[in-house]
Design a protein around this motif. Structure first.
Motif, PDB file in Angstrom:
ATOM      1  N   ILE A   1       0.814  -1.218   0.000  1.00 12.93           N
ATOM      2  CA  ILE A   1       0.000   0.000   0.000  1.00 12.93           C
ATOM      3  C   ILE A   1       0.849   1.270   0.000  1.00 12.93           C
ATOM      4  CG2 ILE A   1      -2.114  -0.957   0.993  1.00 12.93           C
ATOM      5  CD1 ILE A   1       0.622   0.595   3.152  1.00 12.93           C
ATOM      6  N   LEU A   2       2.154   1.138   0.082  1.00 15.18           N
ATOM      7  CA  LEU A   2       3.023   2.311   0.138  1.00 15.18           C
ATOM      8  C   LEU A   2       2.912   3.145  -1.128  1.00 15.18           C
ATOM      9  CD1 LEU A   2       6.249   0.890   1.812  1.00 15.18           C
ATOM     10  CD2 LEU A   2       4.799   2.717   2.694  1.00 15.18           C
ATOM     11  N   PHE A   3       2.628   4.432  -0.944  1.00 19.16           N
ATOM     12  CA  PHE A   3       2.600   5.424  -2.024  1.00 19.16           C
ATOM     13  C   PHE A   3       1.541   5.115  -3.082  1.00 19.16           C
ATOM     14  CE2 PHE A   3       7.163   4.574  -0.851  1.00 19.16           C
ATOM     15  CZ  PHE A   3       7.198   5.536   0.145  1.00 19.16           C
ATOM     16  N   ARG A   4       0.536   4.330  -2.707  1.00 15.81           N
ATOM     17  CA  ARG A   4      -0.545   4.016  -3.635  1.00 15.81           C
ATOM     18  C   ARG A   4      -1.680   5.013  -3.480  1.00 15.81           C
ATOM     19  NH1 ARG A   4      -0.849  -0.968  -5.960  1.00 15.81           N
ATOM     20  NH2 ARG A   4      -2.453   0.116  -7.175  1.00 15.81           N
TER      21      ARG A   4
ATOM     22  N   GLU B   1      -0.946  18.624  10.518  1.00 14.52           N
ATOM     23  CA  GLU B   1       0.385  18.020  10.490  1.00 14.52           C
ATOM     24  C   GLU B   1       0.303  16.499  10.417  1.00 14.52           C
ATOM     25  OE1 GLU B   1       3.137  21.256  12.827  1.00 14.52           O
ATOM     26  OE2 GLU B   1       1.720  20.077  13.997  1.00 14.52           O
ATOM     27  N   TYR B   2      -0.665  15.907  11.129  1.00 18.19           N
ATOM     28  CA  TYR B   2      -0.858  14.461  10.989  1.00 18.19           C
ATOM     29  C   TYR B   2      -1.283  14.118   9.563  1.00 18.19           C
ATOM     30  CZ  TYR B   2      -0.348  13.477  15.967  1.00 18.19           C
ATOM     31  OH  TYR B   2       0.154  13.328  17.239  1.00 18.19           O
ATOM     32  N   HIS B   3      -2.080  14.992   8.962  1.00 15.82           N
ATOM     33  CA  HIS B   3      -2.499  14.750   7.589  1.00 15.82           C
ATOM     34  C   HIS B   3      -1.299  14.777   6.636  1.00 15.82           C
ATOM     35  CE1 HIS B   3      -5.178  14.550   4.191  1.00 15.82           C
ATOM     36  NE2 HIS B   3      -4.641  15.623   3.667  1.00 15.82           N
ATOM     37  N   CYS B   4      -0.359  15.652   6.893  1.00 21.07           N
ATOM     38  CA  CYS B   4       0.859  15.697   6.073  1.00 21.07           C
ATOM     39  C   CYS B   4       1.635  14.390   6.178  1.00 21.07           C
ATOM     40  CB  CYS B   4       1.746  16.870   6.491  1.00 21.07           C
ATOM     41  SG  CYS B   4       1.073  18.488   6.071  1.00 21.07           S
ATOM     42  N   LEU B   5       1.677  13.803   7.371  1.00 17.52           N
ATOM     43  CA  LEU B   5       2.348  12.514   7.535  1.00 17.52           C
ATOM     44  C   LEU B   5       1.620  11.423   6.763  1.00 17.52           C
ATOM     45  CD1 LEU B   5       3.272  12.533  11.344  1.00 17.52           C
ATOM     46  CD2 LEU B   5       4.647  13.275   9.396  1.00 17.52           C
TER      47      LEU B   5
ATOM     48  N   ALA C   1      -9.344  -0.257  -0.321  1.00 16.99           N
ATOM     49  CA  ALA C   1     -10.121  -1.218  -1.096  1.00 16.99           C
ATOM     50  C   ALA C   1     -10.492  -2.472  -0.318  1.00 16.99           C
ATOM     51  CB  ALA C   1      -9.363  -1.595  -2.372  1.00 16.99           C
ATOM     52  N   THR C   2      -9.631  -2.931   0.595  1.00 15.13           N
ATOM     53  CA  THR C   2      -9.887  -4.156   1.352  1.00 15.13           C
ATOM     54  C   THR C   2      -9.527  -3.945   2.822  1.00 15.13           C
ATOM     55  OG1 THR C   2      -7.669  -5.119   1.140  1.00 15.13           O
ATOM     56  CG2 THR C   2      -9.187  -5.466  -0.702  1.00 15.13           C
ATOM     57  N   PRO C   3     -10.104  -4.749   3.714  1.00 15.72           N
ATOM     58  CA  PRO C   3      -9.716  -4.671   5.129  1.00 15.72           C
ATOM     59  C   PRO C   3      -8.228  -4.922   5.342  1.00 15.72           C
ATOM     60  CG  PRO C   3     -11.764  -5.893   4.907  1.00 15.72           C
ATOM     61  CD  PRO C   3     -11.249  -5.654   3.511  1.00 15.72           C
ATOM     62  N   HIS C   4      -7.649  -5.824   4.563  1.00 20.03           N
ATOM     63  CA  HIS C   4      -6.213  -6.098   4.689  1.00 20.03           C
ATOM     64  C   HIS C   4      -5.400  -4.864   4.311  1.00 20.03           C
ATOM     65  CE1 HIS C   4      -2.409  -8.181   4.612  1.00 20.03           C
ATOM     66  NE2 HIS C   4      -2.236  -7.912   3.337  1.00 20.03           N
ATOM     67  N   ASN C   5      -5.816  -4.152   3.268  1.00 17.71           N
ATOM     68  CA  ASN C   5      -5.125  -2.925   2.881  1.00 17.71           C
ATOM     69  C   ASN C   5      -5.206  -1.879   3.976  1.00 17.71           C
ATOM     70  OD1 ASN C   5      -4.734  -4.226   0.477  1.00 17.71           O
ATOM     71  ND2 ASN C   5      -5.632  -2.636  -0.807  1.00 17.71           N
ATOM     72  N   ARG C   6      -6.376  -1.739   4.576  1.00 16.99           N
ATOM     73  CA  ARG C   6      -6.557  -0.737   5.633  1.00 16.99           C
ATOM     74  C   ARG C   6      -5.696  -1.074   6.849  1.00 16.99           C
ATOM     75  NH1 ARG C   6     -12.953   1.131   5.421  1.00 16.99           N
ATOM     76  NH2 ARG C   6     -13.162   1.020   3.159  1.00 16.99           N
ATOM     77  N   ALA C   7      -5.709  -2.340   7.241  1.00 19.39           N
ATOM     78  CA  ALA C   7      -4.879  -2.745   8.382  1.00 19.39           C
ATOM     79  C   ALA C   7      -3.401  -2.559   8.070  1.00 19.39           C
ATOM     80  CB  ALA C   7      -5.171  -4.200   8.741  1.00 19.39           C
ATOM     81  N   SER C   8      -2.991  -2.849   6.839  1.00 22.34           N
ATOM     82  CA  SER C   8      -1.595  -2.674   6.448  1.00 22.34           C
ATOM     83  C   SER C   8      -1.200  -1.202   6.486  1.00 22.34           C
ATOM     84  CB  SER C   8      -1.373  -3.225   5.032  1.00 22.34           C
ATOM     85  OG  SER C   8      -1.650  -4.610   4.971  1.00 22.34           O
ATOM     86  N   PHE C   9      -2.106  -0.323   6.050  1.00 27.75           N
ATOM     87  CA  PHE C   9      -1.812   1.105   6.074  1.00 27.75           C
ATOM     88  C   PHE C   9      -1.685   1.603   7.505  1.00 27.75           C
ATOM     89  CE2 PHE C   9      -2.902   5.622   5.952  1.00 27.75           C
ATOM     90  CZ  PHE C   9      -2.063   6.072   4.931  1.00 27.75           C
ATOM     91  N   LEU C  10      -2.563   1.159   8.391  1.00 32.82           N
ATOM     92  CA  LEU C  10      -2.486   1.554   9.800  1.00 32.82           C
ATOM     93  C   LEU C  10      -1.164   1.101  10.413  1.00 32.82           C
ATOM     94  CD1 LEU C  10      -6.132   0.660  10.881  1.00 32.82           C
ATOM     95  CD2 LEU C  10      -5.130   2.956  10.914  1.00 32.82           C
TER      96      LEU C  10
ATOM     97  N   CYS D   1       0.388   8.112   1.401  1.00 29.63           N
ATOM     98  CA  CYS D   1      -0.693   8.069   0.410  1.00 29.63           C
ATOM     99  C   CYS D   1      -0.954   9.505  -0.039  1.00 29.63           C
ATOM    100  CB  CYS D   1      -1.951   7.447   1.018  1.00 29.63           C
ATOM    101  SG  CYS D   1      -3.406   7.463  -0.051  1.00 29.63           S
ATOM    102  N   PRO D   2      -0.392   9.927  -1.154  1.00 28.36           N
ATOM    103  CA  PRO D   2      -0.419  11.341  -1.553  1.00 28.36           C
ATOM    104  C   PRO D   2      -1.809  11.960  -1.648  1.00 28.36           C
ATOM    105  CG  PRO D   2       1.163  10.138  -2.882  1.00 28.36           C
ATOM    106  CD  PRO D   2       0.427   9.115  -2.081  1.00 28.36           C
ATOM    107  N   ASP D   3      -2.830  11.188  -2.015  1.00 31.49           N
ATOM    108  CA  ASP D   3      -4.167  11.761  -2.159  1.00 31.49           C
ATOM    109  C   ASP D   3      -5.091  11.389  -0.994  1.00 31.49           C
ATOM    110  OD1 ASP D   3      -4.379   9.068  -2.829  1.00 31.49           O
ATOM    111  OD2 ASP D   3      -5.929   9.408  -4.344  1.00 31.49           O
ATOM    112  N   PHE D   4      -4.495  11.125   0.166  1.00 32.77           N
ATOM    113  CA  PHE D   4      -5.318  10.780   1.329  1.00 32.77           C
ATOM    114  C   PHE D   4      -6.228  11.967   1.658  1.00 32.77           C
ATOM    115  CE2 PHE D   4      -6.590   9.686   5.559  1.00 32.77           C
ATOM    116  CZ  PHE D   4      -6.563   8.316   5.581  1.00 32.77           C
ATOM    117  N   PRO D   5      -7.537  11.735   1.822  1.00 30.33           N
ATOM    118  CA  PRO D   5      -8.479  12.850   2.006  1.00 30.33           C
ATOM    119  C   PRO D   5      -8.384  13.491   3.384  1.00 30.33           C
ATOM    120  CG  PRO D   5      -9.630  10.749   2.122  1.00 30.33           C
ATOM    121  CD  PRO D   5      -8.223  10.434   1.721  1.00 30.33           C
TER     122      PRO D   5
END
Length: 338
Positions: free
Chosen positions: A65-68, A105-109, A75-84, A114-118
């Protein structure tokens, strides 16, 4: 012709590696093929078999999920857990150093991963911590992380919970609440629940009955009903954000989700520390093995890189920590730490 090709064998083996994503194999297959087509010129240099092996290994390890783009990250629970898990491992030194940051500042991190994280999701997580405080208040890493975990992993569930809460406040039949679809556009337009109501929230037992019904029919990830019931068993009434804060603080729900360690172990990551120690040792080895007959500047060149490995975020967070101390706002999240 009945003998499978090497790529097919590797793909079949990769299926077995997707222990946390067995119901979403098609999602990863489509993404793998898409990446294969987009980068076929580069991939042709080392082979399709190696590409599929590395791709599915990255899915198993949670680094895929890095930089995706955000649509893939969620997209999936596994992706979300991996991102966390990745967010925690990359930035746990923020909490280890005792630094306090704002939601922005947390949003910047988050955007570093994930560059387009909302920003909307970051703000919702911050609202769980800050409640009625201003959104530019400082938050500890642990407060934000556990609130963000609940908001991000259970986002569709929480949208339905917000609808249930509003209907209960209005005296409507909660059974008419609709579980949001993947777009869930109409629920995003719904105004957030108003905690400043005369009744001071809703009845906890009735609220749980609605949540239990929601979990039974929802196709999205929900916290375990037994843990939610136990969490609400001692409450008579509760507000929406009070419920979200209780979810964020409940270590049983955190363990059931499985992405983050317990709060007491939040700043411990032996595997990552070991990798860092190996990296530092390699850099130190380069310095030791440098030619001593050369000039002093050449021998000392690798050593100058070591401090950057130890604390790459120190300049930013050191500034925030100094600001927090000068403004006397270190107790912004003391109440949520207890």
């Amino acid at each position: 012709q009945t003998t499978p090709s090497p790529p097919c064998i590797l793909i079949s083996l990769s299926y077995c590696l997707l222990f946390a994503a067995q119901r979403h194999v098609l999602t990863y297959m489509e993404d793998a093929v898409s990446q294969l087509l987009e980068n076929r010129e580069d991939i042709s240099q080392y082979g399709i078999a190696r590409f599929f092996t590395e791709y599915f290994n990255s899915v198993r390890q949670g680094t895929h999920i890095l930089f995706r783009e955000f649509s893939f990250v969620q997209a999936t629970p596994h992706n979300r857990a991996s991102f966390l898990r990745t967010f925690w491992r990359c930035f746990r030194t923020v909490g280890k150093n005792g630094d306090l940051l704002t939601a922005q500042e947390y949003h910047c991190l988050l955007q570093l991963l994930c560059p387009d994280f909302p920003m909307e999701l970051t703000q919702k997580a911050a609202r769980i911590v800050l409640m009625d405080d201003a959104m530019d208040c400082l938050m500890s890493f642990s407060d934000f992380l556990f609130a963000f975990q609940i908001q991000f992993y259970y986002s569709e569930f929480l949208e339905s919970v917000a609808a249930i809460y509003q209907d209960l406040l209005a005296g409507k039949n909660p059974n008419t609440v609709i579980v949001p679809t993947s777009s869930s556009g109409q629920h995003r337009q719904r105004q957030p629940p108003n905690d400043c109501n005369p009744l001071d929230g809703v009845e906890a037992s009735l609220f749980y009955q609605c949540l239990e019904s929601l979990c039974d029919r929802s196709k999205y990830s929900c916290p375990p009903c037994a843990l939610v019931k136990e969490m609400l068993s001692t409450a008579q009434r509760l507000t929406f954000y009070g419920f979200l804060l209780a979810l964020a603080k409940d270590q049983g729900i955190n363990r059931a989700l499985g992405a983050l360690p317990d709060k007491g172990d939040l700043f411990l990551d032996p595997a990552m520390d070991q990798e860092l120690e190996k990296l530092i040792a390699q850099v130190s080895g380069l310095a030791i093995s440098a030619p001593t007959s050369s000039s002093g500047d050449t021998a000392n060149l690798p050593v100058r890189h070591s401090p950057r490995i130890n604390s790459p975020w120190k300049p930013l967070h050191h500034r925030r920590k100094m600001d927090a101390e000068s403004e006397g706002s270190n107790e912004e999240t003391d109440s949520s730490e207890n």
